[in-house]
Design a protein around this motif. Structure first.
Motif, PDB file in Angstrom:
ATOM      1  N   ILE A 158       0.865  -1.253  -0.030  1.00 56.02           N
ATOM      2  CA  ILE A 158       0.003  -0.179  -0.213  1.00 56.02           C
ATOM      3  C   ILE A 158       0.781   1.185   0.087  1.00 56.02           C
ATOM      4  O   ILE A 158       0.713   2.394  -0.838  1.00 56.02           O
ATOM      5  CB  ILE A 158      -0.902  -0.051   1.278  1.00 56.02           C
ATOM      6  CG1 ILE A 158      -2.039  -1.087   1.004  1.00 56.02           C
ATOM      7  CG2 ILE A 158      -1.810   1.389   1.410  1.00 56.02           C
ATOM      8  CD1 ILE A 158      -2.608  -1.206   2.279  1.00 56.02           C
ATOM      9  N   GLY A 159       2.042   1.504   0.736  1.00 53.42           N
ATOM     10  CA  GLY A 159       2.955   2.366   0.797  1.00 53.42           C
ATOM     11  C   GLY A 159       3.305   2.853  -0.428  1.00 53.42           C
ATOM     12  O   GLY A 159       3.469   3.708  -0.936  1.00 53.42           O
ATOM     13  N   ALA A 160       3.712   1.594  -1.041  1.00 55.42           N
ATOM     14  CA  ALA A 160       4.477   1.932  -2.552  1.00 55.42           C
ATOM     15  C   ALA A 160       3.636   2.310  -3.414  1.00 55.42           C
ATOM     16  O   ALA A 160       3.625   3.319  -4.337  1.00 55.42           O
ATOM     17  CB  ALA A 160       5.067   0.433  -3.026  1.00 55.42           C
ATOM     18  N   ARG A 161       2.403   1.870  -3.397  1.00 56.35           N
ATOM     19  CA  ARG A 161       1.303   2.510  -4.319  1.00 56.35           C
ATOM     20  C   ARG A 161       0.861   3.676  -4.091  1.00 56.35           C
ATOM     21  O   ARG A 161       0.439   4.637  -4.882  1.00 56.35           O
ATOM     22  CB  ARG A 161       0.041   1.393  -4.311  1.00 56.35           C
ATOM     23  CG  ARG A 161       0.283   0.125  -4.569  1.00 56.35           C
ATOM     24  CD  ARG A 161       1.095  -0.139  -6.071  1.00 56.35           C
ATOM     25  NE  ARG A 161       0.881  -1.712  -6.193  1.00 56.35           N
ATOM     26  CZ  ARG A 161       1.989  -2.076  -6.898  1.00 56.35           C
ATOM     27  NH1 ARG A 161       3.020  -1.235  -7.232  1.00 56.35           N
ATOM     28  NH2 ARG A 161       2.151  -3.275  -7.302  1.00 56.35           N
ATOM     29  N   VAL A 162       0.736   4.257  -2.839  1.00 54.21           N
ATOM     30  CA  VAL A 162       0.639   5.677  -2.665  1.00 54.21           C
ATOM     31  C   VAL A 162       1.443   6.522  -2.982  1.00 54.21           C
ATOM     32  O   VAL A 162       1.087   7.426  -3.597  1.00 54.21           O
ATOM     33  CB  VAL A 162       0.635   5.986  -0.973  1.00 54.21           C
ATOM     34  CG1 VAL A 162       0.497   7.306  -0.632  1.00 54.21           C
ATOM     35  CG2 VAL A 162      -0.677   5.110  -0.470  1.00 54.21           C
TER      36      VAL A 162
END
Length: 338
Positions: A277-281
């Motif tokens: 999720i952090g990478a996609r944000v």
């Protein structure tokens, strides 16, 4: 250093008599693996402090004790002895019956960081063991113990599997920061390899400096991007604000994404859906953007940050609907207490 994990729970669950039987078995197995009694420096309750003339001997002994305990635990399911190990080498001095100094302190911290059956060693020990014929060591990356300096960890023996045969998994809550250079491919082609390489080195140096200032831990870097963790969401936000401005001054524009979630550590690698999720944000951002998930916004309500909704994109590979926010400037006074 070696420690019997969860001794208090063992006493509460089984009573004093059971604990006494367990301790006798524990001490017998430990001392049975020691070739010389002088190696035992101190033994307080369920913790052993052992000192050896060479790091090779220390690590080999720790592995031997761990293996002996693993055999015992397999054959005595009603008398489990979960023990962790930490090994460091360096300057120390005798004080009565104890050794004091940085090496015993770090060894103790490694011991408490390790899981049952796991032998953790410091970077210094790893460097000294490169020519020794020991089992291959696993690089577990960097770790910042509470109140201590960043330490690079290596695993000389993996944790024992759980009683159901599944691997040991450590779960923890952390703030995740992802950052990369916007338009790096175009910039590298325009500048050429030499100038681009120098710029990337400056980028890395600035980010590592800001990570150190804000208490972040570098987990990985791939080309022009960084992935780090923080123990507080506010620090994960303050860090990219600071590095963004410094990097812009040398001609680099970056973007950052922040999420807070529960991660898991398997064989020293941080993973889990929160990492994805952090990478996609971050992927949703543009030059100069610091984007956060709604989880981060909810944690910091009432803090001195301004949030503006940036849409509800579909995050590749991540189920559910996610609301993203951009963050405005931090107030000059009374920063977030979290």
């Amino acid at each position: 250093m070696m420690d019997l994990r969860g001794y208090g729970r063992i006493v509460l669950a089984g009573g004093d008599a059971h604990a006494a039987v367990l301790m006798r078995a524990y001490e017998r197995l430990v001392r049975g693996a020691l070739r010389q009694k002088t190696f035992e420096v101190d033994h307080v309750a369920d913790t052993f402090h052992l000192a050896f003339p060479t790091p090779t001997q220390a690590v080999r002994t720790a592995i031997a004790i761990a293996e002996a305990l693993a055999v015992h635990n397999k054959t005595h399911p009603d008398l489990q002895i979960p023990v962790s190990f930490g090994v460091d080498t360096g300057a120390s001095m005798g004080q009565g019956t104890q050794f004091v100094g940085s090496a015993p302190v770090l060894a103790s911290r490694l011991c408490h960081r390790a899981q049952s059956g796991q032998v953790l060693v410091s970077e210094t020990v790893f460097a000294l063991l490169r020519t020794a014929r020991l089992a291959p060591m696993r690089d577990l990356g960097v770790w910042r113990p509470a109140g201590g300096q960043v330490a690079h960890l290596y695993e000389a023996r993996a944790p024992d599997p759980r009683t159901d045969g599944s691997p040991a998994v450590e779960r923890f809550l952390t703030a995740l920061l992802f950052e990369d250079i916007v338009g790096s491919t175009t910039m590298s082609a325009k500048l050429g390899d030499q100038r681009w390489g120098h710029l990337v080195e400056q980028h890395h140096a600035i980010i590592r400096d800001e990570l150190n200032r804000h208490g972040g831990m570098e987990i990985d870097t791939a080309g022009d991007g960084f992935y780090a963790t923080f123990d507080a969401a506010s620090r994960a936000i303050d860090c990219p604000f600071a590095l963004r401005d410094r990097l812009h001054n040398i001609g680099i524009d970056v973007r950052a994404g922040i999420h807070v979630g529960e991660c898991e550590l398997i064989a020293g690698k941080v993973g889990g859906i929160a990492v994805s999720i952090g990478a996609r944000v971050m992927d949703e951002g543009g030059a100069g953007d610091v984007l956060v998930s709604q989880t981060v916004r909810d944690l910091l309500l009432g803090a001195h940050y301004t949030f503006a909704e940036r849409g509800r994109p579909v995050l590749k590979g991540v189920p559910g609907e996610w609301i993203l926010y951009s963050i405005g400037a931090v107030a000059a006074t009374n920063k977030a207490p979290f």
